[in-house]
Scaffold this motif. Sequence first.
Motif, PDB file in Angstrom:
ATOM      1  N   LEU A 285      40.484  31.901  67.294  1.00 41.39           N
ATOM      2  CA  LEU A 285      39.322  31.094  66.914  1.00 41.39           C
ATOM      3  C   LEU A 285      38.172  31.450  67.841  1.00 41.39           C
ATOM      4  N   ILE A 286      37.112  32.035  67.284  1.00 43.12           N
ATOM      5  CA  ILE A 286      36.007  32.489  68.137  1.00 43.12           C
ATOM      6  C   ILE A 286      34.729  31.676  67.973  1.00 43.12           C
ATOM      7  N   ASN A 287      34.643  30.857  66.903  1.00 39.28           N
ATOM      8  CA  ASN A 287      33.437  30.056  66.722  1.00 39.28           C
ATOM      9  C   ASN A 287      33.735  28.864  65.827  1.00 39.28           C
ATOM     10  N   VAL A 288      33.112  27.735  66.166  1.00 43.08           N
ATOM     11  CA  VAL A 288      33.191  26.538  65.337  1.00 43.08           C
ATOM     12  C   VAL A 288      31.764  26.144  65.005  1.00 43.08           C
TER      13      VAL A 288
ATOM     14  N   VAL B 255      35.139  30.563  62.544  1.00 39.61           N
ATOM     15  CA  VAL B 255      35.290  32.015  62.482  1.00 39.61           C
ATOM     16  C   VAL B 255      36.552  32.396  63.248  1.00 39.61           C
ATOM     17  N   LEU B 256      37.439  33.110  62.545  1.00 44.83           N
ATOM     18  CA  LEU B 256      38.653  33.646  63.152  1.00 44.83           C
ATOM     19  C   LEU B 256      38.507  35.138  63.319  1.00 44.83           C
ATOM     20  N   GLU B 257      39.012  35.661  64.422  1.00 46.57           N
ATOM     21  CA  GLU B 257      39.079  37.105  64.623  1.00 46.57           C
ATOM     22  C   GLU B 257      40.528  37.515  64.402  1.00 46.57           C
ATOM     23  N   ARG B 258      40.734  38.368  63.389  1.00 43.21           N
ATOM     24  CA  ARG B 258      42.075  38.872  63.092  1.00 43.21           C
ATOM     25  C   ARG B 258      42.179  40.312  63.554  1.00 43.21           C
ATOM     26  N   ARG B 259      43.354  40.679  63.985  1.00 38.66           N
ATOM     27  CA  ARG B 259      43.571  42.068  64.408  1.00 38.66           C
ATOM     28  C   ARG B 259      43.738  42.932  63.169  1.00 38.66           C
ATOM     29  N   GLY B 260      42.835  43.890  63.026  1.00 33.33           N
ATOM     30  CA  GLY B 260      42.933  44.836  61.925  1.00 33.33           C
ATOM     31  C   GLY B 260      43.646  46.089  62.380  1.00 33.33           C
ATOM     32  N   ARG B 261      43.872  46.994  61.470  1.00 30.47           N
ATOM     33  CA  ARG B 261      44.543  48.247  61.835  1.00 30.47           C
ATOM     34  C   ARG B 261      43.682  49.101  62.754  1.00 30.47           C
ATOM     35  N   ILE B 262      42.389  49.142  62.470  1.00 34.11           N
ATOM     36  CA  ILE B 262      41.496  49.975  63.268  1.00 34.11           C
ATOM     37  C   ILE B 262      40.671  49.140  64.240  1.00 34.11           C
ATOM     38  N   ARG B 263      40.139  48.036  63.761  1.00 31.88           N
ATOM     39  CA  ARG B 263      39.316  47.156  64.604  1.00 31.88           C
ATOM     40  C   ARG B 263      39.477  45.719  64.128  1.00 31.88           C
ATOM     41  N   PRO B 264      39.112  44.755  64.975  1.00 33.59           N
ATOM     42  CA  PRO B 264      39.223  43.346  64.578  1.00 33.59           C
ATOM     43  C   PRO B 264      38.331  43.021  63.382  1.00 33.59           C
TER      44      PRO B 264
ATOM     45  N   ALA C  59      35.263  34.059  58.102  1.00 36.31           N
ATOM     46  CA  ALA C  59      34.569  32.769  58.113  1.00 36.31           C
ATOM     47  C   ALA C  59      35.277  31.876  57.097  1.00 36.31           C
ATOM     48  N   ILE C  60      35.748  30.723  57.553  1.00 33.91           N
ATOM     49  CA  ILE C  60      36.488  29.799  56.695  1.00 33.91           C
ATOM     50  C   ILE C  60      35.716  28.494  56.631  1.00 33.91           C
ATOM     51  N   ARG C  61      35.433  28.039  55.395  1.00 30.76           N
ATOM     52  CA  ARG C  61      34.722  26.774  55.222  1.00 30.76           C
ATOM     53  C   ARG C  61      35.576  25.617  55.714  1.00 30.76           C
ATOM     54  N   ILE C  62      34.999  24.788  56.540  1.00 35.38           N
ATOM     55  CA  ILE C  62      35.722  23.653  57.098  1.00 35.38           C
ATOM     56  C   ILE C  62      36.200  22.716  55.999  1.00 35.38           C
ATOM     57  N   GLU C  63      35.428  22.567  54.930  1.00 34.80           N
ATOM     58  CA  GLU C  63      35.823  21.640  53.860  1.00 34.80           C
ATOM     59  C   GLU C  63      37.105  22.061  53.146  1.00 34.80           C
ATOM     60  N   THR C  64      37.513  23.331  53.283  1.00 34.82           N
ATOM     61  CA  THR C  64      38.749  23.785  52.631  1.00 34.82           C
ATOM     62  C   THR C  64      39.969  23.700  53.550  1.00 34.82           C
ATOM     63  N   ILE C  65      39.746  23.383  54.833  1.00 37.12           N
ATOM     64  CA  ILE C  65      40.843  23.371  55.802  1.00 37.12           C
ATOM     65  C   ILE C  65      41.682  22.104  55.647  1.00 37.12           C
TER      66      ILE C  65
END
Length: 94
Positions: free
Chosen positions: A31-34, A40-49, A53-59
């Motif tokens: 979790l990098i930003n609220v 905003v979540l940072e996920r590890r990708g194959r080449i780069r992170p 962005a996930i809408r709070i209303e859907t959580i």
Amino acid sequence: MTETNFHQIAHELLKKDVEVITLRGDFSGRLINVGTDVIVLERRGRIRPVNLAIRIETIVLIYRAEQMPRGPFGFAPEEFHEEQHHESSDERKR
């Protein structure tokens, strides 16, 4: 849960690995930003992170992901010892 309460909880999880359950699916990452309406979540990708962005209303649920200790080759220490034990047991039978 009110928006204020969600923001307080989310801010406590900043810079930590989290699991997020939404109405559209499940996501994990650091979790990098609220923001006011998204996290905003940072996920590890194959080449780069990759940033999501996930809408709070859907959580539906957000929680800290449990990190299991890993050895040098990605195995958990218990898994490695179990495999090693099985090999040594098999060798004794011969």
